[in-house]
Design a protein around this motif. Structure first.
Motif, short mmCIF file in Angstrom:
data_model
loop_
_atom_site.label_atom_id
_atom_site.label_comp_id
_atom_site.label_asym_id
_atom_site.label_seq_id
_atom_site.Cartn_x
_atom_site.Cartn_y
_atom_site.Cartn_z
N LYS A 1 0.83 -1.22 0.00
CA LYS A 1 0.00 0.00 0.00
C LYS A 1 0.86 1.26 0.00
N GLU A 2 2.10 1.15 0.48
CA GLU A 2 3.03 2.29 0.49
C GLU A 2 3.83 2.38 -0.80
N GLY A 3 3.54 1.48 -1.77
CA GLY A 3 4.24 1.56 -3.06
C GLY A 3 5.52 0.77 -3.12
N VAL A 4 5.71 -0.16 -2.17
CA VAL A 4 6.92 -0.99 -2.16
C VAL A 4 6.70 -2.21 -3.05
N ASN A 5 7.67 -2.48 -3.93
CA ASN A 5 7.61 -3.72 -4.72
C ASN A 5 8.00 -4.87 -3.80
N ILE A 6 7.28 -5.98 -3.93
CA ILE A 6 7.36 -7.02 -2.91
C ILE A 6 7.75 -8.37 -3.47
N ALA A 7 8.69 -9.04 -2.82
CA ALA A 7 8.92 -10.47 -3.06
C ALA A 7 8.33 -11.21 -1.87
N VAL A 8 7.46 -12.18 -2.15
CA VAL A 8 6.80 -12.92 -1.07
C VAL A 8 7.26 -14.37 -1.11
N ASN A 9 7.52 -14.88 0.08
CA ASN A 9 7.96 -16.28 0.21
C ASN A 9 7.04 -17.03 1.17
N SER A 10 6.81 -18.28 0.87
CA SER A 10 6.30 -19.30 1.79
C SER A 10 6.47 -20.61 1.03
N ARG A 11 6.08 -21.72 1.62
CA ARG A 11 6.26 -22.97 0.88
C ARG A 11 5.22 -23.15 -0.22
N SER A 12 4.02 -22.64 -0.01
CA SER A 12 2.91 -22.94 -0.91
C SER A 12 2.86 -21.98 -2.11
N ALA A 13 3.15 -22.53 -3.30
CA ALA A 13 3.10 -21.71 -4.52
C ALA A 13 1.68 -21.22 -4.79
N ALA A 14 0.69 -22.09 -4.54
CA ALA A 14 -0.70 -21.72 -4.82
C ALA A 14 -1.13 -20.55 -3.93
#
Ligand SMILES: NC(=O)c1ccc[n+]([C@@H]2O[C@H](COP(=O)([O-])OP(=O)(O)OC[C@H]3O[C@@H](n4cnc5c(N)ncnc54)[C@H](OP(=O)(O)O)[C@@H]3O)[C@@H](O)[C@H]2O)c1
Length: 252
Positions: A39-52
Motif C-alpha cells: 500500500k506504500e508503493g513498495v515492490n514485494i517479493a513474497v515467500n512461503s512454501r505454498s506456490a498456490a
C-alpha cells in the motif's frame, strides 16, 4: 567515525519504489506486513512454501499497483536463501528491505520434542534469517533504505513451558540479530527486532489454545510497527520493540 546513514528525504519516509522481501507472507503477520508495504508503493517479493497461496497473495498485492514476485521455497533447506535473494536481484535489480517473518512453533514439552522438531525450529526460525541476511548484505549495502527486520517473539528473551524448541530458536534469532546489527550499522543497514506476545493468527491457536484470540493484537498492528520503523529513519534508532496485548500486565 563516519557512518553511512543515507539521510536523504526519500530514506526518511517515502518507501515508493523500494523492494522488500517478506518471508512467510502467505498468511498471518507476514501477509499483513506485505500488504502494508504494498500500500506504500513498495515492490514485494513474497515467500512461503505454498506456490498456490503465493499466487493468491500476488494477485491481491498487485492490486495496489506494485510489482510482486512470488518466491515459493522451503526455508528449512539451507540452499533456499541464496536462491531467493538471487531471484529477487535478477527480477528487481535491488533489495532494500528484508523482513524475516516465516516461523514455526510446535507446542510440546522438551521431554517429548524430537531431534527433527528441534532442528526444524532452528532451521526455519534462526538459520534462515541468518542466511537470508548474509546473502542480502551485499545488495543492502548499495541500498538507500537498507533494513532487516527480524520477527522474534516474547520467547526471544522469556521462556514459556511447552515451547522449548520455539523458545530456543527465538533466543538464537535475537542473539544473531544483536551481532548482525553491530556488524552492519556502519554500512547504513539497520537491524530491528520485533518481539510480540500472542498475535491473532493461526499460529497462536496451536501454541496457546488457552488464550482468547479476541483480545490479541491483530497481525495488522504488527505491520503498523514495521511501517513505523521503516518510515522513521532519522537519527533515533529503535533496536527492539516489545509488544504485549492490552489485557496483559505491563513489564511481566
Ligand atoms: N502469532 C503469534 O502469536 C506470534 C507471536 C510472536 C511472534 N510470532 C512470529 O511471527 C511470525 C509469523 O507468525 P504467524 O503467527 O503469522 O504464523 P502463521 O500464521 O503460522 O504463518 C507462518 C508463515 O510462515 C510460512 N512458513 C512456515 N514454514 C515455512 C518454511 N519452512 N519455509 C517458508 N515459509 C514457511 C507459512 O507459509 P507455508 O505454510 O505456506 O509455508 C506462513 O506464511 C513467526 O516468526 C512467529 O514466530 C507470532
Amino acid at each position: 567515525m563516519q557512518i553511512n546513514q543515507h539521510l536523504t528525504s526519500s530514506s526518511t519516509g517515502d518507501l515508493r519504489g523500494k523492494t522488500a522481501l517478506i518471508t512467510g507472507a502467505s498468511r498471518g503477520i507476514g501477509f499483513a506486513i506485505a500488504s502494508a508495504l504494498a500500500k506504500e508503493g513498495v515492490n514485494i517479493a513474497v515467500n512461503s512454501r505454498s506456490a498456490a497461496n503465493l499466487e493468491h497473495v500476488k494477485r491481491e498485492l498487485s492490486s495496489y499497483g506494485v510489482k510482486v514476485l512470488a518466491c515459493p521455497a522451503d526455508l528449512s533447506d539451507a540452499s533456499t536463501p541464496a536462491k531467493i535473494i538471487g531471484d529477487i536481484i535478477t527480477h528487481f535489480g535491488q533489495l532494500n528491505i528484508l523482513v524475516n517473518n516465516a516461523g514455526i512453533a510446535v507446542r510440546k514439552p522438551l521431554a517429548a520434542t524430537t531431534a527433527n522438531e528441534w532442528d526444524m525450529h532452528m532451521a526455519i526460525n534462526a538459520r534462515a534469517p541468518f542466511l537470508l541476511s548474509r546473502e542480502a548484505i551485499p545488495y543492502l549495502k548499495k541500498s538507500d533504505h537498507a533494513t532487516i527486520i527480524n520477527i522474534s517473539s516474547v520467547v526471544g528473551s522469556k521462556a514459556y513451558v511447552n515451547q522449548g524448541a520455539y523458545t530456543a530458536s527465538k533466543h538464537a534469532l535475537e542473539g544473531m540479530s544483536k551481532v548482525l546489527a553491530q556488524e552492519v550499522f556502519q554500512d547504513g543497514i539497520r537491524v530491528h527486532v520485533i518481539a510480540s506476545g500472542g498475535v491473532a493468527t493461526g499460529m497462536i491457536t496451536g501454541t496457546r489454545p488457552d488464550l482468547d484470540v479476541s483480545v490479541l493484537p491483530a497481525p495488522e498492528e504488527i505491520a503498523d510497527i514495521v511501517l513505523f520503523l521503516l518510515t522513521h529513519r532519522g537519527n533515533a534508532v529503535i533496536d527492539k520493540v516489545n509488544v504485549r496485548r492490552s489485557t496483559k500486565s505491563p513489564w511481566t
